[in-house]
Motif scaffolding. Structure first.
Motif, PDB file in Angstrom:
ATOM      1  N   ASN A  10      -8.229   1.704  12.497  1.00 37.15           N
ATOM      2  CA  ASN A  10      -8.200   1.694  13.305  1.00 37.15           C
ATOM      3  C   ASN A  10      -7.616   0.682  14.024  1.00 37.15           C
ATOM      4  OD1 ASN A  10      -9.096   2.167  16.195  1.00 37.15           O
ATOM      5  ND2 ASN A  10     -10.340   4.102  15.603  1.00 37.15           N
ATOM      6  N   TRP A  11      -7.177   1.039  15.084  1.00 39.44           N
ATOM      7  CA  TRP A  11      -6.154  -0.119  15.625  1.00 39.44           C
ATOM      8  C   TRP A  11      -7.444  -1.127  16.379  1.00 39.44           C
ATOM      9  CZ3 TRP A  11      -1.778   2.910  17.354  1.00 39.44           C
ATOM     10  CH2 TRP A  11      -0.444   3.081  16.348  1.00 39.44           C
ATOM     11  N   VAL A  12      -7.882  -0.315  16.813  1.00 47.69           N
ATOM     12  CA  VAL A  12      -9.300  -1.282  16.909  1.00 47.69           C
ATOM     13  C   VAL A  12     -10.196  -1.799  16.215  1.00 47.69           C
ATOM     14  CG1 VAL A  12     -11.195  -1.724  19.016  1.00 47.69           C
ATOM     15  CG2 VAL A  12      -9.317  -0.255  19.408  1.00 47.69           C
ATOM     16  N   ILE A 107       7.606  -3.055   7.463  1.00 44.28           N
ATOM     17  CA  ILE A 107       7.425  -3.776   8.007  1.00 44.28           C
ATOM     18  C   ILE A 107       5.688  -4.054   8.422  1.00 44.28           C
ATOM     19  CG2 ILE A 107       7.413  -6.038   8.626  1.00 44.28           C
ATOM     20  CD1 ILE A 107      11.004  -4.838   8.614  1.00 44.28           C
ATOM     21  N   GLY A 108       4.623  -4.315   7.896  1.00 50.40           N
ATOM     22  CA  GLY A 108       3.834  -4.188   8.451  1.00 50.40           C
ATOM     23  C   GLY A 108       2.553  -3.739   8.471  1.00 50.40           C
ATOM     24  N   CYS A 109       2.707  -3.213   6.845  1.00 50.88           N
ATOM     25  CA  CYS A 109       2.436  -1.807   6.899  1.00 50.88           C
ATOM     26  C   CYS A 109       0.405  -1.416   6.951  1.00 50.88           C
ATOM     27  CB  CYS A 109       2.761  -1.431   4.781  1.00 50.88           C
ATOM     28  SG  CYS A 109       1.345  -2.210   4.117  1.00 50.88           S
ATOM     29  N   ILE A 130       4.469  -3.897   2.831  1.00 52.66           N
ATOM     30  CA  ILE A 130       4.794  -4.926   3.570  1.00 52.66           C
ATOM     31  C   ILE A 130       3.630  -5.840   4.611  1.00 52.66           C
ATOM     32  CG2 ILE A 130       6.504  -5.874   4.241  1.00 52.66           C
ATOM     33  CD1 ILE A 130       6.676  -8.298   2.427  1.00 52.66           C
ATOM     34  N   ASP A 131       2.374  -5.953   3.609  1.00 52.46           N
ATOM     35  CA  ASP A 131       1.076  -6.901   4.706  1.00 52.46           C
ATOM     36  C   ASP A 131       1.077  -8.655   4.411  1.00 52.46           C
ATOM     37  OD1 ASP A 131       0.344  -5.200   7.208  1.00 52.46           O
ATOM     38  OD2 ASP A 131      -0.741  -7.677   7.407  1.00 52.46           O
ATOM     39  N   TYR A 132       0.330  -9.084   5.748  1.00 50.83           N
ATOM     40  CA  TYR A 132      -0.249 -10.599   4.951  1.00 50.83           C
ATOM     41  C   TYR A 132      -1.327  -9.926   4.859  1.00 50.83           C
ATOM     42  CZ  TYR A 132      -2.073 -12.435   9.108  1.00 50.83           C
ATOM     43  OH  TYR A 132      -3.679 -12.559  10.296  1.00 50.83           O
ATOM     44  N   GLY A 162       3.036 -10.168   2.011  1.00 54.62           N
ATOM     45  CA  GLY A 162       4.759 -11.128   2.298  1.00 54.62           C
ATOM     46  C   GLY A 162       4.372 -11.121   3.677  1.00 54.62           C
ATOM     47  N   ASP A 163       5.033 -11.889   4.115  1.00 56.23           N
ATOM     48  CA  ASP A 163       4.942 -12.794   5.742  1.00 56.23           C
ATOM     49  C   ASP A 163       6.498 -12.191   6.054  1.00 56.23           C
ATOM     50  OD1 ASP A 163       5.214 -13.745   8.069  1.00 56.23           O
ATOM     51  OD2 ASP A 163       4.771 -15.801   7.666  1.00 56.23           O
ATOM     52  N   ALA A 164       6.325 -10.891   7.127  1.00 59.57           N
ATOM     53  CA  ALA A 164       6.981 -10.470   8.415  1.00 59.57           C
ATOM     54  C   ALA A 164       8.281 -11.595   8.941  1.00 59.57           C
ATOM     55  CB  ALA A 164       7.100  -9.855   9.553  1.00 59.57           C
ATOM     56  N   ALA A 165       7.882 -12.851   8.884  1.00 61.78           N
ATOM     57  CA  ALA A 165       8.947 -13.590   8.985  1.00 61.78           C
ATOM     58  C   ALA A 165       9.585 -14.395   8.243  1.00 61.78           C
ATOM     59  CB  ALA A 165       8.548 -14.368   9.402  1.00 61.78           C
ATOM     60  N   SER A 179       8.726  -0.550  11.562  1.00 59.38           N
ATOM     61  CA  SER A 179       7.407  -1.482  12.063  1.00 59.38           C
ATOM     62  C   SER A 179       6.900  -1.043  13.621  1.00 59.38           C
ATOM     63  CB  SER A 179       8.215  -2.865  11.621  1.00 59.38           C
ATOM     64  OG  SER A 179       7.009  -3.571  12.126  1.00 59.38           O
ATOM     65  N   ASN A 180       5.298  -0.978  13.028  1.00 54.95           N
ATOM     66  CA  ASN A 180       4.783  -0.559  13.993  1.00 54.95           C
ATOM     67  C   ASN A 180       3.961  -1.402  14.997  1.00 54.95           C
ATOM     68  OD1 ASN A 180       4.026   1.468  15.807  1.00 54.95           O
ATOM     69  ND2 ASN A 180       2.497   1.804  15.179  1.00 54.95           N
ATOM     70  N   PHE A 181       4.042  -2.093  16.361  1.00 59.87           N
ATOM     71  CA  PHE A 181       3.260  -3.468  16.419  1.00 59.87           C
ATOM     72  C   PHE A 181       2.640  -4.176  15.678  1.00 59.87           C
ATOM     73  CE2 PHE A 181       0.576   0.618  19.013  1.00 59.87           C
ATOM     74  CZ  PHE A 181       2.379   0.894  19.585  1.00 59.87           C
TER      75      PHE A 181
HETATM   76  C1  LIG Z   1      -1.461  -3.014  14.421  1.00 62.39           C
HETATM   77  S1  LIG Z   1      -1.902  -3.453  13.031  1.00 62.39           S
HETATM   78  C2  LIG Z   1      -0.440  -2.633  12.592  1.00 62.39           C
HETATM   79  C3  LIG Z   1      -0.475  -1.476  11.314  1.00 62.39           C
HETATM   80  C4  LIG Z   1       0.504  -0.366  10.624  1.00 62.39           C
HETATM   81  N1  LIG Z   1       1.702  -1.169  11.109  1.00 62.39           N
HETATM   82  C5  LIG Z   1       0.147   0.509  12.268  1.00 62.39           C
HETATM   83  O1  LIG Z   1       1.222   1.100  12.667  1.00 62.39           O
HETATM   84  O2  LIG Z   1      -0.936   1.029  11.643  1.00 62.39           O
HETATM   85  C6  LIG Z   1      -0.973  -5.613  12.665  1.00 62.39           C
HETATM   86  C7  LIG Z   1      -0.612  -5.228  11.627  1.00 62.39           C
HETATM   87  O3  LIG Z   1       0.480  -6.389  11.437  1.00 62.39           O
HETATM   88  C8  LIG Z   1      -0.320  -6.911  10.018  1.00 62.39           C
HETATM   89  N2  LIG Z   1       0.688  -8.846  10.377  1.00 62.39           N
HETATM   90  C9  LIG Z   1       0.375  -9.358  11.186  1.00 62.39           C
HETATM   91  N3  LIG Z   1       0.959 -10.495  10.972  1.00 62.39           N
HETATM   92  C10 LIG Z   1       1.918 -10.189  10.473  1.00 62.39           C
HETATM   93  C11 LIG Z   1       2.812 -11.824   8.930  1.00 62.39           C
HETATM   94  N4  LIG Z   1       3.263 -12.025   9.735  1.00 62.39           N
HETATM   95  N5  LIG Z   1       3.665 -10.744   8.126  1.00 62.39           N
HETATM   96  C12 LIG Z   1       3.021  -9.373   7.763  1.00 62.39           C
HETATM   97  N6  LIG Z   1       2.387  -8.789   8.670  1.00 62.39           N
HETATM   98  C13 LIG Z   1       1.156  -9.091   9.338  1.00 62.39           C
HETATM   99  C14 LIG Z   1      -1.111  -6.792  10.189  1.00 62.39           C
HETATM  100  O4  LIG Z   1      -1.895  -7.744   9.189  1.00 62.39           O
HETATM  101  C15 LIG Z   1      -1.532  -5.676  10.336  1.00 62.39           C
HETATM  102  O5  LIG Z   1      -1.499  -5.090   9.180  1.00 62.39           O
END
Ligand SMILES: C[S@@+](CC[C@H](N)C(=O)[O-])C[C@H]1O[C@@H](n2cnc3c(N)ncnc32)[C@H](O)[C@@H]1O
Length: 270
Positions: A10-12, A107-109, A130-132, A162-165, A179-181
């Protein structure tokens, strides 16, 4: 029969609920007991004790109201409740101008929710999520793999840390990226515009992208129209921006500025 279901989280996150719950209990106890009962405060004038009491009540109300707001939001986002998260991810994928050949990067899965949705939609393609997986969220790599396996798409998805940056891929490695949020969360890069450009770096010329984030938050991205113009000049051949909250039919309670109040989708072709 116990049929295993995927867990998309969950996002919360639950930890926010626990912290607010514990704070609420502490504040309610303090408000009920009253400051007059604390011996070390006994020497204070009565009016100060009253001020402290009113302050405690005000803080209690704010914390409890925030807890209730977060509980409602968690329900609305959840896959078994309001399913707003699922609707948002479908919306992002719905704007991806991709024919499904080649490979896609998410990205940030998180829990793998959008990667898996994409794998079910594009049955010929391969996927990387990919996600950290930091401690802020209740998400993890094992959870992604389990979800993909339960949804029977694990043979076409690879999940990696991995790092999105600083994405660990060469330029133009993917045919599509979503990528989402995520971009606003990236702590390793202060300038979130550069995180978007890093995402575009790994997309092939002519490849598709759909990125959803707090793009209307000027503190993060400056003026979105200027940013889109800049991307058009330097990075992409086609790009559009949509204030998505108007289109997705998100409940009003989730549109507060600190929640989804500044979301927008940018999508197009590189
Ligand atoms: C709000 S959640 C969204 C997850 C997914 N995209 C979704 O929509 O369900 C934010 C995600 O961004 C990831 N995240 C934050 N910083 C990151 C980074 N530097 N590199 C990769 N992932 C990152 C977090 O681990 C988290 O899984």
């Amino acid at each position: 029969m116990n049929v295993k279901q995927p867990d998309y989280g969950n996002w919360v996150p639950l930890k926010i609920i626990y912290v607010l719950g514990i704070l609420s209990i502490i504040m309610i106890c303090i408000s009920i007991v009253g400051f007059g009962k604390f011996s070390f405060l006994m020497n204070l004038p009565v009016y100060i004790l009253w001020i402290l009491q009113i302050l405690a009540l005000a803080i209690t109300l704010i914390v409890v109201a925030f807890l209730i707001y977060m509980l409602i939001s968690r329900y609305l986002f959840s896959y078994n409740g309001g399913a707003v998260s699922s609707k948002i991810l479908d919306y992002v994928l719905g704007h991806l101008q991709w024919d499904g050949s080649g490979k896609l990067l998410d990205i940030g899965c998180g829990s793998g929710a959008m990667t898996i949705k994409a794998a079910k939609k594009y049955q010929r393609a391969k996927f990387v999520g990919i996600d950290y997986w930091g401690i802020e969220w209740d998400y993890g790599e094992a959870q992604c793999r389990r979800n993909a396996s339960l949804e029977r798409v694990d043979d076409r998805i690879d999940f990696m840390r991995g790092d999105a940056a600083a994405l660990p891929f060469e330029d133009e490695y993917f045919d599509a990226a979503v990528s989402n949020f995520v971009f606003h969360e990236v702590k390793s890069q202060k300038d979130k515009r550069l995180v978007v450009k890093e995402a575009l770096r790994v997309v092939k010329k002519g490849g598709a992208f759909a990125f959803h984030d707090l793009f209307l938050d000027k503190n993060l991205y400056g003026d979105i129209d200027e940013f889109v113009e800049e991307l058009k000049k330097e990075n992409v051949s086609e790009i559009a921006v949509i204030k998505s909250e108007d289109e997705i039919n998100i409940p009003r309670i989730l549109k507060l500025p600190f929640m989804l109040g500044s979301i927008a989708l940018i999508y197009g072709k590189k």
